[in-house]
Design an enzyme around this catalytic site. Structure first.
Site, mmCIF file in Angstrom:
data_model
loop_
_atom_site.group_PDB
_atom_site.id
_atom_site.type_symbol
_atom_site.label_atom_id
_atom_site.label_comp_id
_atom_site.label_asym_id
_atom_site.label_seq_id
_atom_site.Cartn_x
_atom_site.Cartn_y
_atom_site.Cartn_z
ATOM 1 N N ASN A 9 56.092 22.255 -12.878
ATOM 2 C CA ASN A 9 55.180 22.352 -14.198
ATOM 3 C C ASN A 9 54.271 21.343 -13.563
ATOM 4 O O ASN A 9 54.380 19.903 -13.569
ATOM 5 C CB ASN A 9 56.058 21.861 -14.927
ATOM 6 C CG ASN A 9 55.318 21.556 -16.214
ATOM 7 O OD1 ASN A 9 53.929 21.859 -16.349
ATOM 8 N ND2 ASN A 9 55.764 21.125 -17.314
ATOM 9 N N LYS A 11 51.700 20.431 -15.190
ATOM 10 C CA LYS A 11 51.044 19.688 -16.436
ATOM 11 C C LYS A 11 49.592 19.639 -16.310
ATOM 12 O O LYS A 11 48.999 20.503 -15.839
ATOM 13 C CB LYS A 11 51.762 18.092 -16.539
ATOM 14 C CG LYS A 11 53.282 18.465 -16.576
ATOM 15 C CD LYS A 11 53.778 17.173 -16.966
ATOM 16 C CE LYS A 11 55.483 17.334 -16.998
ATOM 17 N NZ LYS A 11 56.286 16.508 -17.476
ATOM 18 N N HIS A 95 57.980 22.989 -24.361
ATOM 19 C CA HIS A 95 58.068 21.697 -23.596
ATOM 20 C C HIS A 95 58.091 20.627 -24.520
ATOM 21 O O HIS A 95 57.359 20.594 -25.437
ATOM 22 C CB HIS A 95 57.074 21.662 -22.734
ATOM 23 C CG HIS A 95 57.352 20.675 -21.539
ATOM 24 N ND1 HIS A 95 57.059 19.122 -21.886
ATOM 25 C CD2 HIS A 95 57.855 20.480 -20.390
ATOM 26 C CE1 HIS A 95 57.414 18.524 -20.960
ATOM 27 N NE2 HIS A 95 57.833 19.534 -19.927
ATOM 28 N N GLU A 97 56.901 17.788 -24.441
ATOM 29 C CA GLU A 97 55.599 17.208 -24.733
ATOM 30 C C GLU A 97 54.696 18.031 -25.722
ATOM 31 O O GLU A 97 54.061 17.388 -26.500
ATOM 32 C CB GLU A 97 54.596 17.123 -23.333
ATOM 33 C CG GLU A 97 55.363 16.211 -22.271
ATOM 34 C CD GLU A 97 55.206 16.380 -20.908
ATOM 35 O OE1 GLU A 97 54.410 17.221 -20.566
ATOM 36 O OE2 GLU A 97 55.926 15.516 -20.153
ATOM 37 N N GLU A 167 65.783 19.642 -20.647
ATOM 38 C CA GLU A 167 64.948 18.557 -20.155
ATOM 39 C C GLU A 167 65.311 17.510 -21.157
ATOM 40 O O GLU A 167 64.512 17.391 -22.132
ATOM 41 C CB GLU A 167 63.510 18.925 -20.159
ATOM 42 C CG GLU A 167 63.038 20.072 -19.217
ATOM 43 C CD GLU A 167 61.664 19.897 -18.480
ATOM 44 O OE1 GLU A 167 61.522 20.060 -17.364
ATOM 45 O OE2 GLU A 167 60.919 19.907 -19.542
ATOM 46 N N GLY A 173 59.505 11.962 -16.860
ATOM 47 C CA GLY A 173 58.406 11.148 -16.088
ATOM 48 C C GLY A 173 58.867 9.772 -16.187
ATOM 49 O O GLY A 173 57.688 8.761 -16.147
ATOM 50 N N SER A 213 62.516 14.116 -14.115
ATOM 51 C CA SER A 213 62.755 13.183 -12.967
ATOM 52 C C SER A 213 63.478 13.947 -11.689
ATOM 53 O O SER A 213 64.059 13.110 -11.029
ATOM 54 C CB SER A 213 63.307 11.866 -13.148
ATOM 55 O OG SER A 213 62.105 11.235 -14.212
HETATM 56 P P1 13P Z 1 59.125 14.890 -14.132
HETATM 57 O O1 13P Z 1 59.582 15.583 -13.284
HETATM 58 O O2 13P Z 1 57.741 14.382 -14.215
HETATM 59 O O3 13P Z 1 59.881 14.210 -15.017
HETATM 60 O O4 13P Z 1 58.531 16.002 -15.385
HETATM 61 C C1 13P Z 1 59.693 17.000 -15.908
HETATM 62 C C2 13P Z 1 58.983 17.948 -16.802
HETATM 63 O O5 13P Z 1 58.808 17.834 -17.967
HETATM 64 C C3 13P Z 1 59.007 19.336 -16.127
HETATM 65 O O6 13P Z 1 58.651 20.181 -17.239
#
Ligand code: 13P
Length: 251
Positions: A9, A11, A95, A97, A167, A173, A213
């Site tokens: 992903n 982002k 997601h 976010e 997740e 992150g 992560s």
């Molecule tokens: P990170 O791998 O940067 O922690 O992000 C995970 C994520 O949100 C994948 O959708």
């Protein structure tokens, strides 16, 4: 029997030029992989050029979001038909976010799941608890509700096209990964929920992937867990070297 899904992903990262360069490198470094599915989810602006670059490769294309309408006056939004048109096979929905910054509810995410399925897009449904929810001991309750509400009305036939991504919000992150044990425990819980909803055979056939992560140095231990069927990688999917290592885990 569950083919692992190793997804990136991206982002809100990568210009068109950077995106093309990254998938060109991945096409070469991952050319010999046949026993797992590889997926990249670039930002909307890079979908078309990435689709063109990926033609004939073993890497699939996904989007990071959809709006749950076929077309219409929805300024700034992207429909499932547009994603199919550009070559997407998958779409990430729910997601954390988007839940956090755009206040997306389970009911809204459920509409996205349905419309994606109607158009032949495989939804990657993200679920996961926040740190406060885990510290209060509510993680199972929170994730159960998310899975049930986001999958409401999805049939036993349709669920075969869905991937669930666990997740934990506190692991995204932050560099804090769920331990393989913590992740496995929640994946098992999710499989139990799927079993209640769809029966054992379907639950056993549905992929549940982990995100938060994931890095080259923790992917092997995560992938050894029996209910972890792949990964959804953020930061470490932005570089060819680390994503290649993650996809090839344990080789
Ligand atoms: P990170 O791998 O940067 O922690 O992000 C995970 C994520 O949100 C994948 O959708």
């Amino acid at each position: 029997m569950r083919v692992p899904l190793m997804a990136g992903n991206w982002k809100m990262y990568k210009s068109v030029g950077e995106a093309i360069a990254l998938v060109q490198a991945l096409k070469e470094s991952l050319a010999d992989i046949a026993d797992r599915e590889i997926l990249v989810c670039p930002p909307f602006t890079a979908l078309y050029p990435v689709a063109e670059t990926l033609k004939g490769s073993n890497i699939e294309l996904g989007a990071q979001n959809i709006y749950p309408k076929e077309e219409g006056a929805y300024t700034g939004e992207i429909s499932p038909t547009m994603l199919v048109d550009v070559g997407c096979r998958y779409v990430i929905v729910g997601h954390s976010e988007r839940r956090q910054h755009f206040k997306e509810s389970d009911e809204f995410i459920n509409r996205k799941v349905h419309l994606a399925l109607e158009h032949g897009l495989r939804p990657i449904l993200c679920v996961g608890e926040t740190l406060e929810e885990r510290e209060a001991g509510h993680e199972v309750e929170v994730v159960t509700k998310q899975v049930q509400e986001c999958l409401a009305g999805v049939t036993g036939e349709e669920i075969k096209e869905v991937v669930v991504a666990y997740e934990p919000v506190w692991a995204i992150g932050t560099g804090l990964t769920a331990t393989p044990r913590q992740a496995q425990a929640m994946h098992e819980t999710i499989r139990d929920i799927l079993q209640d909803l769809y029966g054992q055979e379907t639950a056993e056939a549905t992929r549940i992937i982990y995100g938060g992560s994931v890095k080259p140095d923790n992917v092997d231990d995560l992938m050894r867990e029996p209910d972890i069927d792949g990964t959804l990688v953020g930061g470490a999917s932005l570089k060819a070297e680390s994503f290649t290592r993650i996809v090839k885990n344990d080789e």
